[in-house]
Each structure stands twice: as structure tokens, then as C-alpha cells.
Design an enzyme around this catalytic site. Structure first.
Site, short mmCIF file in Angstrom:
data_model
loop_
_atom_site.label_atom_id
_atom_site.label_comp_id
_atom_site.label_asym_id
_atom_site.label_seq_id
_atom_site.Cartn_x
_atom_site.Cartn_y
_atom_site.Cartn_z
N HIS A 190 14.52 -31.55 -61.90
CA HIS A 190 15.40 -30.39 -61.97
C HIS A 190 16.77 -30.66 -61.36
O HIS A 190 16.91 -31.34 -60.36
CB HIS A 190 14.75 -29.19 -61.26
N HIS A 248 21.41 -45.54 -68.57
CA HIS A 248 20.07 -45.87 -69.06
C HIS A 248 19.08 -45.64 -67.93
O HIS A 248 19.13 -46.32 -66.89
CB HIS A 248 20.03 -47.33 -69.53
#
Length: 224
Positions: free
Chosen positions: A140, A149
Site C-alpha cells: 500500500h 524493474h
């Protein structure tokens, strides 16, 4: 279906091709790769049409592209290729596996690659040309900026900031509230408990700086 071309003809491209095909939105007409030995060959049942200069061809029957190029470190080369395609008027395609979990309020930038088993939880913000690889977790309220990446199995706790062009290695863990600097690399299996400077390589448990990897004048400006 919408014609699309893939940039890259390697192992990472195979995974992205599978995702694109599952979506049923795009028809892949071929791949581009700088390796001259691949030109005229097939890769994963698709023709390799030439190198990246083919993007400048007025006869190319596609105006969309996907990124088949992965990274194992800072994402500068991948970022440059993406930005070149966009500058030539191509539109980035999204590749989101149906078995990925993306919360309803997640903000996704252009051209994301989100692979099978990846989880992106509420409040997260994902920039352009980001890979969230197989089984990675973005918790979150994380912010993942452009060309990052997140490698397979990496885990980012809540409120982590990953700046432009950074690479989070396979199986790495980043604790809550950490800032990962632009162009930096977190090594495979590392556990990051403090902020990582721009352009650094950190490894180990807990993660420690190994060396500087990208000179400051070569780093992409971080897009805040």
C-alpha cells in the site's frame, strides 16, 4: 485487434508475449532486436523484423509497441528505448497478466508490465514503463517511478519510494518508508533497512553499499 510490435527478442520478451496474447487486444506483428544474427529469424513463433531503426520506417504496420527488453540492473538502456519509441509517435501497450492482483485505486502509468502472481495494493502509484515481475509485491501507498524493474519475488513494504531507473533484485525485501534512489540497484535477496543513494549498488542482509554503479552525470533526471 490492434497491431503491436515488440522491442526485444530475448527471454523476458517470451513472458511479455504470453501476457499480450492472453489479453486478446493486440495482434503482435513482429519483434525488433539489435542482434543482427536474429534478423529474419523467428522468436517464440514471431518474426524478427530488424533492429530498433525499423521504428523509423513509414511502412511499419503498427503504431503500438510493448517492451520485451528486461533489465538486471539500472534501467537506463530500457528507458532510452522506450522514450525513443514514444518520441517517434508510437503508443506503449499495457501488459497485465490476468493472474496479477492490482487494487482498484492503483494509478498506473503508460506501458506497464505486470506479471503473473504480482500484487499491487491500494494507494500505490506506478510510473511509465515499469515492470512488476512474477510474484513481486508492491504494498500500500508505494510510489514506483518511471522505468523501474521490480524483479521476481521482490517485496516492498508500505510507503516505499523507488525513484526513476532503479532495479529491485529478485527476492529482495525493502522495509516500509524506505527511499530507493534513482538509477540504483538492490541486489538479489538483499534486505533494505535504510535509504539507498542515487546510483548505488546495495547487497546483503542488511543491505550495504557495494559500489557506485552510475556516474551522476549519466543518471536520468528523476521525475517527481
Amino acid at each position: 485487434m490492434i497491431p503491436v510490435i515488440g522491442l526485444g527478442a530475448g527471454g523476458h520478451a517470451k513472458v511479455v508475449i504470453d501476457i499480450i496474447r492472453r489479453a486478446g487486444i493486440y495482434e503482435i506483428i513482429g519483434l525488433l532486436d539489435p542482434d543482427p544474427g536474429k534478423r529474419g529469424e523467428t522468436w517464440f513463433d514471431l518474426p524478427v523484423l530488424g533492429d530498433d531503426d525499423v521504428l523509423q520506417s513509414e511502412t511499419l504496420p503498427a503504431r503500438h509497441f510493448f517492451m520485451g527488453l528486461g533489465t538486471t540492473g539500472a534501467s537506463t538502456v530500457r528507458a532510452r528505448l522506450y522514450l525513443r519509441a514514444v518520441s517517434l509517435g508510437f503508443h506503449p501497450a499495457s501488459a497485465i497478466h490476468p493472474q496479477a492482483v492490482v487494487a482498484g485505486d492503483v494509478i498506473l502509468g503508460s506501458g506497464p508490465t505486470i506479471m503473473a502472481g504480482a500484487i499491487i495494493n491500494p494507494g500505490a502509484r506506478i510510473g511509465d514503463n515499469v515492470i512488476v515481475n512474477t510474484g513481486a509485491i508492491v504494498e500500500h501507498d508505494c510510489e514506483i517511478r518511471d522505468h523501474v524493474h521490480i524483479a521476481p519475488g521482490a517485496r516492498l513494504a508500505g510507503n516505499v519510494l523507488v525513484e526513476t531507473d532503479a532495479h529491485i533484485g529478485i527476492g529482495a525485501t525493502v522495509l516500509q518508508g524506505i527511499r530507493i534512489g534513482a538509477g540504483s540497484t538492490v541486489g538479489a535477496g538483499a534486505v533494505v533497512i535504510r535509504d539507498v543513494p542515487r546510483g548505488a549498488v546495495v547487497v546483503g542482509v542488511p543491505a550495504r553499499a557495494l559500489r557506485a554503479t552510475v556516474p551522476e552525470n549519466q543518471l536520468q533526471p528523476d521525475r517527481t
